[in-house]
Scaffold this motif. Structure first.
Motif, PDB file in Angstrom:
ATOM      1  N   SER A 184       0.834  -1.199   0.000  1.00  0.00           N
ATOM      2  CA  SER A 184       0.000   0.000   0.000  1.00  0.00           C
ATOM      3  C   SER A 184       0.870   1.251   0.000  1.00  0.00           C
ATOM      4  N   PHE A 185       1.915   1.255   0.834  1.00  0.00           N
ATOM      5  CA  PHE A 185       2.823   2.401   0.897  1.00  0.00           C
ATOM      6  C   PHE A 185       3.499   2.636  -0.452  1.00  0.00           C
ATOM      7  N   LEU A 186       4.051   1.579  -1.035  1.00  0.00           N
ATOM      8  CA  LEU A 186       4.762   1.715  -2.304  1.00  0.00           C
ATOM      9  C   LEU A 186       3.825   2.129  -3.429  1.00  0.00           C
ATOM     10  N   GLN A 187       2.642   1.524  -3.473  1.00  0.00           N
ATOM     11  CA  GLN A 187       1.712   1.807  -4.561  1.00  0.00           C
ATOM     12  C   GLN A 187       1.155   3.219  -4.484  1.00  0.00           C
ATOM     13  N   GLU A 188       0.830   3.678  -3.286  1.00  0.00           N
ATOM     14  CA  GLU A 188       0.258   5.017  -3.159  1.00  0.00           C
ATOM     15  C   GLU A 188       1.247   6.098  -3.565  1.00  0.00           C
ATOM     16  N   LEU A 189       2.536   5.829  -3.383  1.00  0.00           N
ATOM     17  CA  LEU A 189       3.553   6.800  -3.773  1.00  0.00           C
ATOM     18  C   LEU A 189       4.160   6.479  -5.137  1.00  0.00           C
ATOM     19  N   GLY A 190       3.708   5.388  -5.754  1.00  0.00           N
ATOM     20  CA  GLY A 190       4.221   5.021  -7.068  1.00  0.00           C
ATOM     21  C   GLY A 190       5.662   4.574  -7.039  1.00  0.00           C
ATOM     22  N   LEU A 191       6.108   3.967  -5.927  1.00  0.00           N
ATOM     23  CA  LEU A 191       7.495   3.549  -5.764  1.00  0.00           C
ATOM     24  C   LEU A 191       7.651   2.056  -6.028  1.00  0.00           C
ATOM     25  N   ASN A 192       8.899   1.618  -6.162  1.00  0.00           N
ATOM     26  CA  ASN A 192       9.226   0.208  -6.351  1.00  0.00           C
ATOM     27  C   ASN A 192      10.035  -0.296  -5.166  1.00  0.00           C
ATOM     28  N   ARG A 226       4.205   0.225 -23.647  1.00  0.00           N
ATOM     29  CA  ARG A 226       4.868   1.374 -24.276  1.00  0.00           C
ATOM     30  C   ARG A 226       5.873   1.997 -23.310  1.00  0.00           C
ATOM     31  N   LEU A 227       5.483   2.186 -22.053  1.00  0.00           N
ATOM     32  CA  LEU A 227       6.390   2.764 -21.063  1.00  0.00           C
ATOM     33  C   LEU A 227       7.561   1.831 -20.780  1.00  0.00           C
ATOM     34  N   ALA A 228       7.271   0.536 -20.680  1.00  0.00           N
ATOM     35  CA  ALA A 228       8.337  -0.425 -20.396  1.00  0.00           C
ATOM     36  C   ALA A 228       9.360  -0.443 -21.529  1.00  0.00           C
ATOM     37  N   ARG A 229       8.874  -0.409 -22.760  1.00  0.00           N
ATOM     38  CA  ARG A 229       9.784  -0.418 -23.914  1.00  0.00           C
ATOM     39  C   ARG A 229      10.620   0.859 -23.958  1.00  0.00           C
ATOM     40  N   ASP A 244      14.077   1.030 -12.565  1.00  0.00           N
ATOM     41  CA  ASP A 244      14.307   2.389 -12.081  1.00  0.00           C
ATOM     42  C   ASP A 244      13.961   3.415 -13.155  1.00  0.00           C
ATOM     43  N   MET A 245      14.356   3.155 -14.387  1.00  0.00           N
ATOM     44  CA  MET A 245      14.077   4.097 -15.466  1.00  0.00           C
ATOM     45  C   MET A 245      12.585   4.189 -15.749  1.00  0.00           C
ATOM     46  N   GLU A 246      11.890   3.066 -15.692  1.00  0.00           N
ATOM     47  CA  GLU A 246      10.451   3.105 -15.937  1.00  0.00           C
ATOM     48  C   GLU A 246       9.747   3.972 -14.892  1.00  0.00           C
ATOM     49  N   TYR A 247      10.194   3.865 -13.643  1.00  0.00           N
ATOM     50  CA  TYR A 247       9.607   4.692 -12.589  1.00  0.00           C
ATOM     51  C   TYR A 247       9.838   6.172 -12.875  1.00  0.00           C
ATOM     52  N   TRP A 267       7.591  11.281 -14.379  1.00  0.00           N
ATOM     53  CA  TRP A 267       7.784  12.447 -15.243  1.00  0.00           C
ATOM     54  C   TRP A 267       6.498  12.738 -16.014  1.00  0.00           C
ATOM     55  N   LEU A 268       5.916  11.699 -16.608  1.00  0.00           N
ATOM     56  CA  LEU A 268       4.704  11.879 -17.402  1.00  0.00           C
ATOM     57  C   LEU A 268       3.510  12.219 -16.517  1.00  0.00           C
ATOM     58  N   GLU A 269       3.407  11.569 -15.387  1.00  0.00           N
ATOM     59  CA  GLU A 269       2.295  11.814 -14.472  1.00  0.00           C
ATOM     60  C   GLU A 269       2.268  13.276 -14.032  1.00  0.00           C
ATOM     61  N   LEU A 270       3.419  13.817 -13.672  1.00  0.00           N
ATOM     62  CA  LEU A 270       3.494  15.206 -13.225  1.00  0.00           C
ATOM     63  C   LEU A 270       3.086  16.172 -14.330  1.00  0.00           C
ATOM     64  N   ARG A 271       3.516  15.897 -15.548  1.00  0.00           N
ATOM     65  CA  ARG A 271       3.222  16.822 -16.639  1.00  0.00           C
ATOM     66  C   ARG A 271       1.787  16.709 -17.139  1.00  0.00           C
ATOM     67  N   LYS A 272       1.192  15.559 -17.001  1.00  0.00           N
ATOM     68  CA  LYS A 272      -0.197  15.406 -17.434  1.00  0.00           C
ATOM     69  C   LYS A 272      -1.188  16.007 -16.440  1.00  0.00           C
ATOM     70  N   TYR A 273      -0.846  15.966 -15.153  1.00  0.00           N
ATOM     71  CA  TYR A 273      -1.839  16.333 -14.145  1.00  0.00           C
ATOM     72  C   TYR A 273      -1.470  17.555 -13.310  1.00  0.00           C
ATOM     73  N   SER A 274      -0.317  18.175 -13.566  1.00  0.00           N
ATOM     74  CA  SER A 274       0.110  19.299 -12.732  1.00  0.00           C
ATOM     75  C   SER A 274      -0.849  20.485 -12.817  1.00  0.00           C
ATOM     76  N   HIS A 275      -1.528  20.657 -13.958  1.00  0.00           N
ATOM     77  CA  HIS A 275      -2.416  21.819 -14.089  1.00  0.00           C
ATOM     78  C   HIS A 275      -3.596  21.743 -13.121  1.00  0.00           C
ATOM     79  N   TYR A 276      -3.949  20.516 -12.692  1.00  0.00           N
ATOM     80  CA  TYR A 276      -5.040  20.394 -11.727  1.00  0.00           C
ATOM     81  C   TYR A 276      -4.657  20.995 -10.378  1.00  0.00           C
ATOM     82  N   LEU A 277      -3.346  20.983 -10.076  1.00  0.00           N
ATOM     83  CA  LEU A 277      -2.895  21.529  -8.799  1.00  0.00           C
ATOM     84  C   LEU A 277      -3.105  23.037  -8.733  1.00  0.00           C
ATOM     85  N   SER A 278      -2.996  23.708  -9.880  1.00  0.00           N
ATOM     86  CA  SER A 278      -3.164  25.163  -9.897  1.00  0.00           C
ATOM     87  C   SER A 278      -4.593  25.586 -10.229  1.00  0.00           C
TER      88      SER A 278
END
Length: 409
Positions: free
Chosen positions: A138-146, A197-200, A226-229, A234-245
Protein backbone atom coordinates in the motif's frame (compact mmCIF):
# COMPACT_ATOMS: atom_id res chain seq x y z
CA UNK A 1 4.76 -9.67 19.43
CA UNK A 2 3.12 -6.58 17.93
CA UNK A 3 5.03 -3.51 19.05
CA UNK A 4 3.01 -0.37 19.85
CA UNK A 5 4.26 1.33 16.68
CA UNK A 6 4.28 -1.72 14.41
CA UNK A 7 0.83 -1.45 12.88
CA UNK A 8 -1.45 -3.79 11.05
CA UNK A 9 -2.51 -2.76 7.52
CA UNK A 10 -5.09 -0.01 7.54
CA UNK A 11 -4.92 0.34 11.33
CA UNK A 12 -2.58 3.29 11.79
CA UNK A 13 -3.39 5.75 14.54
CA UNK A 14 -3.50 9.07 12.72
CA UNK A 15 -2.35 9.42 9.12
CA UNK A 16 -1.16 6.64 6.85
CA UNK A 17 2.60 6.52 6.09
CA UNK A 18 2.20 7.69 2.47
CA UNK A 19 0.20 10.76 3.54
CA UNK A 20 2.76 11.66 6.21
CA UNK A 21 5.58 11.39 3.66
CA UNK A 22 3.85 13.70 1.18
CA UNK A 23 3.33 16.33 3.89
CA UNK A 24 6.94 16.12 5.06
CA UNK A 25 10.01 17.91 3.70
CA UNK A 26 11.50 14.58 2.65
CA UNK A 27 11.41 10.89 3.46
CA UNK A 28 13.50 7.76 3.43
CA UNK A 29 12.56 4.10 3.32
CA UNK A 30 14.44 0.83 3.25
CA UNK A 31 13.89 -2.87 3.71
CA UNK A 32 15.73 -4.09 6.78
CA UNK A 33 18.53 -6.49 5.88
CA UNK A 34 19.57 -9.59 7.80
CA UNK A 35 22.69 -7.76 9.03
CA UNK A 36 20.58 -4.94 10.46
CA UNK A 37 18.24 -7.23 12.40
CA UNK A 38 20.96 -9.56 13.68
CA UNK A 39 19.89 -12.50 11.51
CA UNK A 40 23.49 -13.05 10.39
CA UNK A 41 24.94 -12.92 13.90
CA UNK A 42 26.40 -9.52 13.03
CA UNK A 43 26.47 -6.81 15.66
CA UNK A 44 26.88 -3.89 13.28
CA UNK A 45 25.70 -0.55 14.63
CA UNK A 46 22.31 0.56 13.33
CA UNK A 47 21.10 0.96 9.78
CA UNK A 48 23.33 1.67 6.81
CA UNK A 49 22.24 4.88 5.05
CA UNK A 50 23.24 5.48 1.45
CA UNK A 51 25.56 8.45 0.86
CA UNK A 52 23.03 10.23 -1.36
CA UNK A 53 20.52 10.30 1.54
CA UNK A 54 22.70 12.27 3.98
CA UNK A 55 20.86 15.57 3.31
CA UNK A 56 17.74 14.28 5.05
CA UNK A 57 19.63 14.00 8.35
CA UNK A 58 22.61 16.40 8.14
CA UNK A 59 23.07 19.88 6.61
CA UNK A 60 26.43 18.97 5.05
CA UNK A 61 28.07 15.75 3.88
CA UNK A 62 30.59 14.07 6.16
CA UNK A 63 34.30 14.67 5.61
CA UNK A 64 37.01 12.06 5.30
CA UNK A 65 39.10 11.85 8.46
CA UNK A 66 36.26 13.00 10.72
CA UNK A 67 33.47 11.34 12.67
CA UNK A 68 30.29 13.38 13.01
CA UNK A 69 26.82 12.86 14.39
CA UNK A 70 23.45 14.53 14.80
CA UNK A 71 20.79 13.53 17.33
CA UNK A 72 17.33 12.90 15.89
CA UNK A 73 13.97 12.17 17.50
CA UNK A 74 11.72 9.60 15.85
CA UNK A 75 8.00 9.70 16.66
CA UNK A 76 6.11 6.45 16.10
CA UNK A 77 2.35 5.92 15.85
CA UNK A 78 0.57 5.78 19.21
CA UNK A 79 2.98 8.22 20.82
CA UNK A 80 6.24 6.32 21.23
CA UNK A 81 9.41 8.43 20.73
CA UNK A 82 12.93 7.07 20.31
CA UNK A 83 16.11 9.12 20.56
CA UNK A 84 18.44 8.09 17.76
CA UNK A 85 21.67 9.34 16.27
CA UNK A 86 22.69 9.82 12.64
CA UNK A 87 26.42 9.19 12.34
CA UNK A 88 29.11 9.75 9.77
CA UNK A 89 32.11 7.45 10.16
CA UNK A 90 34.99 8.99 8.24
CA UNK A 91 38.08 8.00 10.21
CA UNK A 92 40.44 5.20 9.28
CA UNK A 93 39.17 2.92 6.55
CA UNK A 94 35.50 3.66 7.21
CA UNK A 95 33.44 5.96 5.03
CA UNK A 96 29.73 5.50 5.70
CA UNK A 97 26.56 6.87 7.29
CA UNK A 98 24.52 4.98 9.87
CA UNK A 99 21.40 5.59 11.90
CA UNK A 100 22.01 4.21 15.39
CA UNK A 101 20.46 3.96 18.87
CA UNK A 102 16.85 3.44 19.85
CA UNK A 103 16.26 0.32 17.73
CA UNK A 104 16.78 -2.34 20.39
CA UNK A 105 13.27 -3.64 19.70
CA UNK A 106 14.30 -5.14 16.36
CA UNK A 107 14.81 -8.88 16.05
CA UNK A 108 15.59 -11.42 13.34
CA UNK A 109 11.87 -11.71 12.58
CA UNK A 110 11.96 -8.09 11.33
CA UNK A 111 14.20 -8.99 8.38
CA UNK A 112 12.44 -7.70 5.27
CA UNK A 113 10.26 -5.22 7.17
CA UNK A 114 10.04 -1.74 5.69
CA UNK A 115 11.37 1.19 7.73
CA UNK A 116 9.89 4.57 6.75
CA UNK A 117 11.18 7.89 8.11
CA UNK A 118 9.52 11.19 7.17
CA UNK A 119 11.19 14.45 8.25
CA UNK A 120 8.66 16.69 10.02
CA UNK A 121 11.18 19.37 10.94
CA UNK A 122 14.93 19.64 11.49
CA UNK A 123 16.07 16.47 13.33
CA UNK A 124 12.47 15.35 14.00
CA UNK A 125 11.00 12.40 12.10
CA UNK A 126 7.82 10.37 11.95
CA UNK A 127 8.68 6.69 11.77
CA UNK A 128 6.81 3.59 10.65
CA UNK A 129 7.86 -0.05 10.69
CA UNK A 130 5.75 -1.98 8.18
CA UNK A 131 5.72 -5.74 8.65
CA UNK A 132 2.66 -6.93 6.76
CA UNK A 133 2.80 -7.24 2.99
CA UNK A 134 -0.46 -5.32 2.61
CA UNK A 135 1.04 -2.35 4.47
CA UNK A 136 4.26 -2.44 2.45
CA UNK A 137 2.53 -2.69 -0.92
CA UNK A 138 0.00 0.00 0.00
CA UNK A 139 2.82 2.40 0.90
CA UNK A 140 4.76 1.72 -2.30
CA UNK A 141 1.71 1.81 -4.56
CA UNK A 142 0.26 5.02 -3.16
CA UNK A 143 3.55 6.80 -3.77
CA UNK A 144 4.22 5.02 -7.07
CA UNK A 145 7.49 3.55 -5.76
CA UNK A 146 9.23 0.21 -6.35
CA UNK A 147 10.89 -2.15 -3.86
CA UNK A 148 14.09 -1.48 -5.83
CA UNK A 149 13.93 2.16 -4.62
CA UNK A 150 14.77 0.97 -1.09
CA UNK A 151 17.52 3.01 0.56
CA UNK A 152 16.84 6.24 -1.32
CA UNK A 153 15.80 9.59 0.15
CA UNK A 154 13.19 11.69 -1.62
CA UNK A 155 12.55 15.39 -1.25
CA UNK A 156 9.01 16.76 -1.25
CA UNK A 157 8.10 20.03 -2.95
CA UNK A 158 4.51 21.29 -3.08
CA UNK A 159 3.30 17.84 -2.11
CA UNK A 160 5.18 16.13 -4.96
CA UNK A 161 8.06 13.67 -4.79
CA UNK A 162 11.28 15.01 -6.28
CA UNK A 163 13.18 12.38 -8.24
CA UNK A 164 16.90 11.92 -7.56
CA UNK A 165 19.01 13.08 -10.51
CA UNK A 166 20.33 10.80 -13.22
CA UNK A 167 23.82 9.63 -12.48
CA UNK A 168 25.40 9.68 -15.89
CA UNK A 169 23.55 12.21 -17.99
CA UNK A 170 22.14 15.71 -17.95
CA UNK A 171 18.56 16.21 -16.82
CA UNK A 172 17.81 18.52 -19.75
CA UNK A 173 18.74 15.76 -22.21
CA UNK A 174 16.44 13.35 -20.37
CA UNK A 175 13.65 15.94 -20.47
CA UNK A 176 14.14 16.60 -24.18
CA UNK A 177 14.15 12.91 -25.07
CA UNK A 178 10.92 12.22 -23.21
CA UNK A 179 9.23 15.30 -24.65
CA UNK A 180 9.85 13.91 -28.12
CA UNK A 181 8.95 10.31 -27.30
CA UNK A 182 5.75 11.05 -25.36
CA UNK A 183 4.52 14.25 -27.00
CA UNK A 184 1.20 12.68 -28.05
CA UNK A 185 0.40 11.75 -24.44
CA UNK A 186 1.14 15.12 -22.81
CA UNK A 187 -2.20 16.76 -23.56
CA UNK A 188 -4.54 16.65 -20.53
CA UNK A 189 -7.23 14.72 -22.41
CA UNK A 190 -4.85 12.28 -24.09
CA UNK A 191 -4.88 8.71 -22.73
CA UNK A 192 -2.03 7.49 -20.57
CA UNK A 193 0.34 5.29 -22.61
CA UNK A 194 -0.06 1.55 -22.26
CA UNK A 195 2.24 -0.26 -19.84
CA UNK A 196 4.16 -2.00 -22.62
CA UNK A 197 4.87 1.37 -24.28
CA UNK A 198 6.39 2.76 -21.06
CA UNK A 199 8.34 -0.42 -20.40
CA UNK A 200 9.78 -0.42 -23.91
CA UNK A 201 10.70 3.27 -23.66
CA UNK A 202 12.43 2.62 -20.33
CA UNK A 203 14.59 -0.07 -21.90
CA UNK A 204 15.46 2.21 -24.81
CA UNK A 205 16.42 5.06 -22.46
CA UNK A 206 18.55 2.75 -20.33
CA UNK A 207 20.53 1.73 -23.37
CA UNK A 208 21.15 5.41 -24.16
CA UNK A 209 22.18 6.45 -20.64
CA UNK A 210 23.72 3.32 -19.15
CA UNK A 211 24.79 1.08 -22.07
CA UNK A 212 22.93 -1.83 -20.47
CA UNK A 213 24.07 -4.27 -23.14
CA UNK A 214 27.22 -4.89 -21.10
CA UNK A 215 25.34 -5.55 -17.83
CA UNK A 216 24.31 -8.96 -16.53
CA UNK A 217 20.60 -9.78 -16.48
CA UNK A 218 20.14 -8.93 -12.79
CA UNK A 219 21.70 -5.48 -13.09
CA UNK A 220 19.93 -4.80 -16.37
CA UNK A 221 16.49 -5.55 -14.89
CA UNK A 222 17.05 -3.20 -11.95
CA UNK A 223 18.12 -0.42 -14.32
CA UNK A 224 14.99 -0.93 -16.41
CA UNK A 225 12.71 -0.81 -13.38
CA UNK A 226 14.31 2.39 -12.08
CA UNK A 227 14.08 4.10 -15.47
CA UNK A 228 10.45 3.10 -15.94
CA UNK A 229 9.61 4.69 -12.59
CA UNK A 230 11.36 7.92 -13.61
CA UNK A 231 9.45 8.05 -16.89
CA UNK A 232 6.13 7.21 -15.24
CA UNK A 233 6.47 9.98 -12.66
CA UNK A 234 7.78 12.45 -15.24
CA UNK A 235 4.70 11.88 -17.40
CA UNK A 236 2.30 11.81 -14.47
CA UNK A 237 3.49 15.21 -13.22
CA UNK A 238 3.22 16.82 -16.64
CA UNK A 239 -0.20 15.41 -17.43
CA UNK A 240 -1.84 16.33 -14.14
CA UNK A 241 0.11 19.30 -12.73
CA UNK A 242 -2.42 21.82 -14.09
CA UNK A 243 -5.04 20.39 -11.73
CA UNK A 244 -2.89 21.53 -8.80
CA UNK A 245 -3.16 25.16 -9.90
CA UNK A 246 -6.62 25.19 -11.52
CA UNK A 247 -8.45 22.90 -9.12
CA UNK A 248 -11.58 20.85 -9.86
CA UNK A 249 -15.14 21.77 -10.80
CA UNK A 250 -16.66 19.26 -8.39
CA UNK A 251 -15.59 17.03 -5.54
CA UNK A 252 -16.57 14.03 -7.66
CA UNK A 253 -14.10 15.07 -10.37
CA UNK A 254 -11.30 15.25 -7.82
CA UNK A 255 -12.15 11.84 -6.35
CA UNK A 256 -12.42 10.23 -9.78
CA UNK A 257 -9.03 11.53 -10.92
CA UNK A 258 -7.43 10.52 -7.62
CA UNK A 259 -8.77 6.98 -7.98
CA UNK A 260 -7.58 6.80 -11.59
CA UNK A 261 -4.05 7.83 -10.62
CA UNK A 262 -3.94 5.52 -7.60
CA UNK A 263 -5.22 2.49 -9.52
CA UNK A 264 -2.70 3.10 -12.29
CA UNK A 265 0.11 3.29 -9.74
CA UNK A 266 -1.05 0.04 -8.17
CA UNK A 267 -1.05 -1.85 -11.45
CA UNK A 268 2.13 -0.32 -12.92
CA UNK A 269 4.82 -1.92 -10.75
CA UNK A 270 3.68 -5.54 -10.98
CA UNK A 271 2.73 -5.50 -14.66
CA UNK A 272 5.81 -3.52 -15.63
CA UNK A 273 8.01 -6.08 -13.85
CA UNK A 274 6.42 -8.93 -15.82
CA UNK A 275 6.95 -7.05 -19.10
CA UNK A 276 10.63 -6.46 -18.33
CA UNK A 277 11.15 -10.10 -17.40
CA UNK A 278 9.51 -11.19 -20.66
CA UNK A 279 11.85 -8.87 -22.58
CA UNK A 280 14.85 -10.36 -20.77
CA UNK A 281 13.78 -13.91 -21.54
CA UNK A 282 13.27 -13.02 -25.20
CA UNK A 283 16.69 -11.36 -25.42
CA UNK A 284 18.24 -14.45 -23.82
CA UNK A 285 16.60 -16.71 -26.41
CA UNK A 286 14.47 -18.53 -23.84
CA UNK A 287 11.07 -19.83 -24.97
CA UNK A 288 8.17 -19.25 -22.59
CA UNK A 289 4.46 -18.58 -22.25
CA UNK A 290 3.14 -15.73 -20.11
CA UNK A 291 -0.27 -15.86 -18.43
CA UNK A 292 -0.85 -19.39 -19.71
CA UNK A 293 -3.76 -21.52 -18.49
CA UNK A 294 -3.35 -24.48 -16.15
CA UNK A 295 -5.61 -26.58 -13.93
CA UNK A 296 -8.67 -24.80 -12.60
CA UNK A 297 -8.15 -21.99 -15.12
CA UNK A 298 -5.17 -20.73 -13.11
CA UNK A 299 -2.83 -18.28 -14.88
CA UNK A 300 0.84 -18.62 -13.90
CA UNK A 301 3.00 -15.61 -14.70
CA UNK A 302 5.45 -17.69 -16.76
CA UNK A 303 5.63 -21.29 -17.97
CA UNK A 304 8.68 -22.72 -19.72
CA UNK A 305 8.98 -23.81 -22.47
CA UNK A 306 5.34 -23.32 -23.58
CA UNK A 307 1.64 -23.73 -22.91
CA UNK A 308 1.51 -26.64 -25.37
CA UNK A 309 4.31 -28.45 -23.57
CA UNK A 310 2.51 -28.09 -20.25
CA UNK A 311 -0.80 -29.28 -21.73
CA UNK A 312 0.84 -32.29 -23.39
CA UNK A 313 0.69 -35.24 -20.94
CA UNK A 314 3.49 -36.95 -22.90
CA UNK A 315 5.87 -34.04 -22.35
CA UNK A 316 8.08 -34.88 -19.33
CA UNK A 317 7.16 -32.81 -16.28
CA UNK A 318 10.85 -32.68 -15.34
CA UNK A 319 11.45 -30.43 -18.36
CA UNK A 320 8.79 -27.91 -17.37
CA UNK A 321 9.53 -24.82 -15.29
CA UNK A 322 7.17 -22.49 -13.45
CA UNK A 323 8.01 -18.90 -12.48
CA UNK A 324 5.74 -16.75 -10.35
CA UNK A 325 6.39 -13.01 -10.09
CA UNK A 326 5.65 -10.82 -7.08
CA UNK A 327 7.15 -7.44 -6.27
CA UNK A 328 7.09 -8.41 -2.56
CA UNK A 329 6.49 -11.86 -1.12
CA UNK A 330 6.43 -11.80 2.67
CA UNK A 331 2.89 -13.18 2.92
CA UNK A 332 1.48 -13.89 -0.54
CA UNK A 333 4.06 -16.35 -1.79
CA UNK A 334 1.71 -19.23 -0.96
CA UNK A 335 -0.60 -18.13 -3.77
CA UNK A 336 1.71 -19.72 -6.36
CA UNK A 337 1.60 -23.22 -4.85
CA UNK A 338 -1.57 -24.27 -6.69
CA UNK A 339 -0.92 -22.59 -10.04
CA UNK A 340 0.75 -25.48 -11.92
CA UNK A 341 0.10 -28.97 -10.57
CA UNK A 342 2.49 -30.69 -12.98
CA UNK A 343 5.47 -28.74 -11.63
CA UNK A 344 6.15 -29.53 -7.95
CA UNK A 345 9.06 -27.09 -7.59
CA UNK A 346 7.89 -23.50 -7.90
CA UNK A 347 10.32 -20.74 -8.80
CA UNK A 348 9.36 -17.30 -7.50
CA UNK A 349 10.95 -14.06 -8.66
CA UNK A 350 10.65 -11.10 -6.30
CA UNK A 351 12.21 -7.73 -5.55
CA UNK A 352 11.79 -8.37 -1.82
CA UNK A 353 14.95 -7.30 -0.02
CA UNK A 354 15.40 -9.64 2.91
CA UNK A 355 13.14 -12.31 4.40
CA UNK A 356 13.33 -13.84 7.88
CA UNK A 357 14.90 -17.27 8.39
CA UNK A 358 11.57 -18.68 9.57
CA UNK A 359 9.82 -17.68 6.35
CA UNK A 360 12.70 -18.92 4.21
CA UNK A 361 12.51 -22.32 5.90
CA UNK A 362 8.77 -22.42 5.28
CA UNK A 363 9.30 -21.65 1.60
CA UNK A 364 11.94 -24.36 1.28
CA UNK A 365 9.61 -26.90 2.89
CA UNK A 366 6.94 -25.95 0.31
CA UNK A 367 9.49 -26.52 -2.51
CA UNK A 368 9.63 -22.83 -3.46
CA UNK A 369 12.89 -21.67 -5.02
CA UNK A 370 13.43 -17.92 -4.69
CA UNK A 371 14.87 -16.01 -7.65
CA UNK A 372 16.33 -12.74 -6.36
CA UNK A 373 18.40 -10.08 -8.18
CA UNK A 374 22.03 -10.79 -7.33
CA UNK A 375 22.68 -7.39 -5.64
CA UNK A 376 19.98 -8.23 -3.06
CA UNK A 377 21.41 -11.58 -1.94
CA UNK A 378 23.58 -9.92 0.71
CA UNK A 379 20.42 -8.63 2.44
CA UNK A 380 19.26 -12.16 3.30
CA UNK A 381 20.37 -14.31 6.25
CA UNK A 382 23.83 -15.63 5.44
CA UNK A 383 22.93 -19.27 6.01
CA UNK A 384 20.31 -19.05 3.22
CA UNK A 385 22.20 -17.05 0.60
CA UNK A 386 23.59 -20.07 -1.20
CA UNK A 387 20.04 -21.34 -1.67
CA UNK A 388 18.97 -18.19 -3.52
CA UNK A 389 19.01 -18.15 -7.31
CA UNK A 390 19.89 -15.05 -9.33
CA UNK A 391 17.99 -14.09 -12.47
CA UNK A 392 21.07 -14.96 -14.52
CA UNK A 393 21.19 -18.34 -12.79
CA UNK A 394 17.50 -18.95 -13.46
CA UNK A 395 17.92 -18.28 -17.18
CA UNK A 396 20.85 -20.72 -17.31
CA UNK A 397 18.67 -23.28 -15.50
CA UNK A 398 15.86 -22.88 -18.05
CA UNK A 399 18.31 -23.01 -20.95
CA UNK A 400 19.59 -26.36 -19.71
CA UNK A 401 16.03 -27.67 -19.83
CA UNK A 402 15.54 -26.13 -23.28
CA UNK A 403 18.47 -28.22 -24.49
CA UNK A 404 16.78 -31.33 -23.14
CA UNK A 405 13.51 -30.27 -24.78
CA UNK A 406 15.23 -30.04 -28.18
CA UNK A 407 16.35 -33.64 -27.75
CA UNK A 408 12.79 -34.62 -26.84
CA UNK A 409 11.57 -33.21 -30.14
Amino acid sequence: MLLPFQNLPGRFEGEEPASVCLKSSGFFFKFLSANETGATGSHQAGFYIHRDAYWLFMPEPGKKGENQYRDVAIHWPEGTVTDSRFRWYGKGTRSEYRLTQGFHFLGEENTGDLLVLARLEESVFQGFLLSREESIESFLQELGLNPSDSGKAYGIQNGEIQLPGLQYSAEDQFESTLQDALREYLEPDAPFPAADRLARLAREQCEIYFRTGSLNLDEKLLRWIDMEYRIFRWLELRKYSHYLSQGFSTMEDMIQLSLTILNRRKSRAGYGLELHLAALFESAGVTFASQARTEGNKKPDFLFPSQDAYSNPDFPASRLTFLGVKTTCKDRWRQILSEADRIPEKHLFTLQQGISSAQLREMAEADVQLVIPRPYHRLFPESFRKQLMSLEGFVDYVRSKDSQEMLFR
